[in-house]
Design a protein around this motif. Structure first.
Motif, PDB file in Angstrom:
ATOM      1  N   MET A   1       0.776  -1.320  -0.017  1.00  0.00           N
ATOM      2  CA  MET A   1      -0.142   0.044   0.055  1.00  0.00           C
ATOM      3  C   MET A   1       0.825   1.289  -0.149  1.00  0.00           C
ATOM      4  SD  MET A   1      -3.247   0.579  -0.225  1.00  0.00           S
ATOM      5  CE  MET A   1      -4.503   1.768   0.090  1.00  0.00           C
TER       6      MET A   1
ATOM      7  N   GLN B   1      -6.700   6.137  -7.646  1.00  0.00           N
ATOM      8  CA  GLN B   1      -6.544   4.557  -7.021  1.00  0.00           C
ATOM      9  C   GLN B   1      -8.219   4.341  -6.578  1.00  0.00           C
ATOM     10  OE1 GLN B   1      -4.488   2.230  -6.363  1.00  0.00           O
ATOM     11  NE2 GLN B   1      -5.480   1.039  -5.184  1.00  0.00           N
TER      12      GLN B   1
ATOM     13  N   ASP C   1     -10.188   0.907  -4.584  1.00  0.00           N
ATOM     14  CA  ASP C   1      -9.989  -0.223  -3.917  1.00  0.00           C
ATOM     15  C   ASP C   1     -11.301  -1.015  -3.707  1.00  0.00           C
ATOM     16  OD1 ASP C   1      -7.320   0.364  -3.433  1.00  0.00           O
ATOM     17  OD2 ASP C   1      -8.097   1.621  -1.728  1.00  0.00           O
ATOM     18  N   MET C   2     -11.039  -2.351  -3.778  1.00  0.00           N
ATOM     19  CA  MET C   2     -12.177  -3.154  -3.554  1.00  0.00           C
ATOM     20  C   MET C   2     -13.439  -3.072  -4.213  1.00  0.00           C
ATOM     21  SD  MET C   2     -11.500  -5.297  -1.203  1.00  0.00           S
ATOM     22  CE  MET C   2     -12.951  -5.951  -0.427  1.00  0.00           C
TER      23      MET C   2
ATOM     24  N   ASN D   1      -8.207  -4.082  -6.891  1.00  0.00           N
ATOM     25  CA  ASN D   1      -7.724  -2.656  -6.509  1.00  0.00           C
ATOM     26  C   ASN D   1      -7.064  -2.136  -7.958  1.00  0.00           C
ATOM     27  OD1 ASN D   1      -8.202  -3.112  -3.862  1.00  0.00           O
ATOM     28  ND2 ASN D   1      -6.245  -3.599  -3.230  1.00  0.00           N
TER      29      ASN D   1
ATOM     30  N   THR E   1      -5.001   0.974  -9.985  1.00  0.00           N
ATOM     31  CA  THR E   1      -4.463   2.316 -10.112  1.00  0.00           C
ATOM     32  C   THR E   1      -4.196   2.554 -11.589  1.00  0.00           C
ATOM     33  OG1 THR E   1      -2.850   1.521  -8.421  1.00  0.00           O
ATOM     34  CG2 THR E   1      -2.179   3.473  -9.559  1.00  0.00           C
TER      35      THR E   1
ATOM     36  N   SER F   1      -7.981  -8.123  -4.721  1.00  0.00           N
ATOM     37  CA  SER F   1      -8.445  -7.750  -3.252  1.00  0.00           C
ATOM     38  C   SER F   1      -8.646  -8.935  -2.447  1.00  0.00           C
ATOM     39  CB  SER F   1      -9.651  -6.762  -3.114  1.00  0.00           C
ATOM     40  OG  SER F   1      -9.455  -5.590  -3.982  1.00  0.00           O
TER      41      SER F   1
END
Length: 90
Positions: free
Chosen positions: A1, A16, A18-19, A64, A66, A90
């Protein structure tokens, strides 16, 4: 992270997620690369990335991402696309 936080701080346009849940995952060969396009739940924009080999199907998985936002032109029309720099389950 910590790597992601460094990247986000260094590059202004980098984002970014996430999940997030993958709704659709398509892989197609172009030249020496396999172009992957995924659609994510809650977003109407495709996320694209390339790999050297075919990868496992991510449909239904949580990932996740980016990515950089980008606009591409197809047949004279502008389309928003997200270019994925990093993708992790994830």
């Amino acid at each position: 992270m910590a790597d992601v936080k460094k990247l986000l701080k260094k590059h202004d346009q980098l984002n970014q997620l996430d999940m997030v849940s993958v709704v659709s995952h398509v892989q197609r060969e172009t030249d020496d690369w396999v172009l992957n396009t995924i659609m994510v739940e809650g977003y109407d924009v495709p996320f694209k990335y390339r790999r050297k080999k075919v990868y496992q199907n991510l449909k239904g998985a949580r990932v996740n991402l980016t990515y950089y936002p980008e606009t591409t032109q197809v047949a004279g029309l502008d389309f928003e696309v997200m270019n994925v720099v990093r993708i992790r389950r994830s």
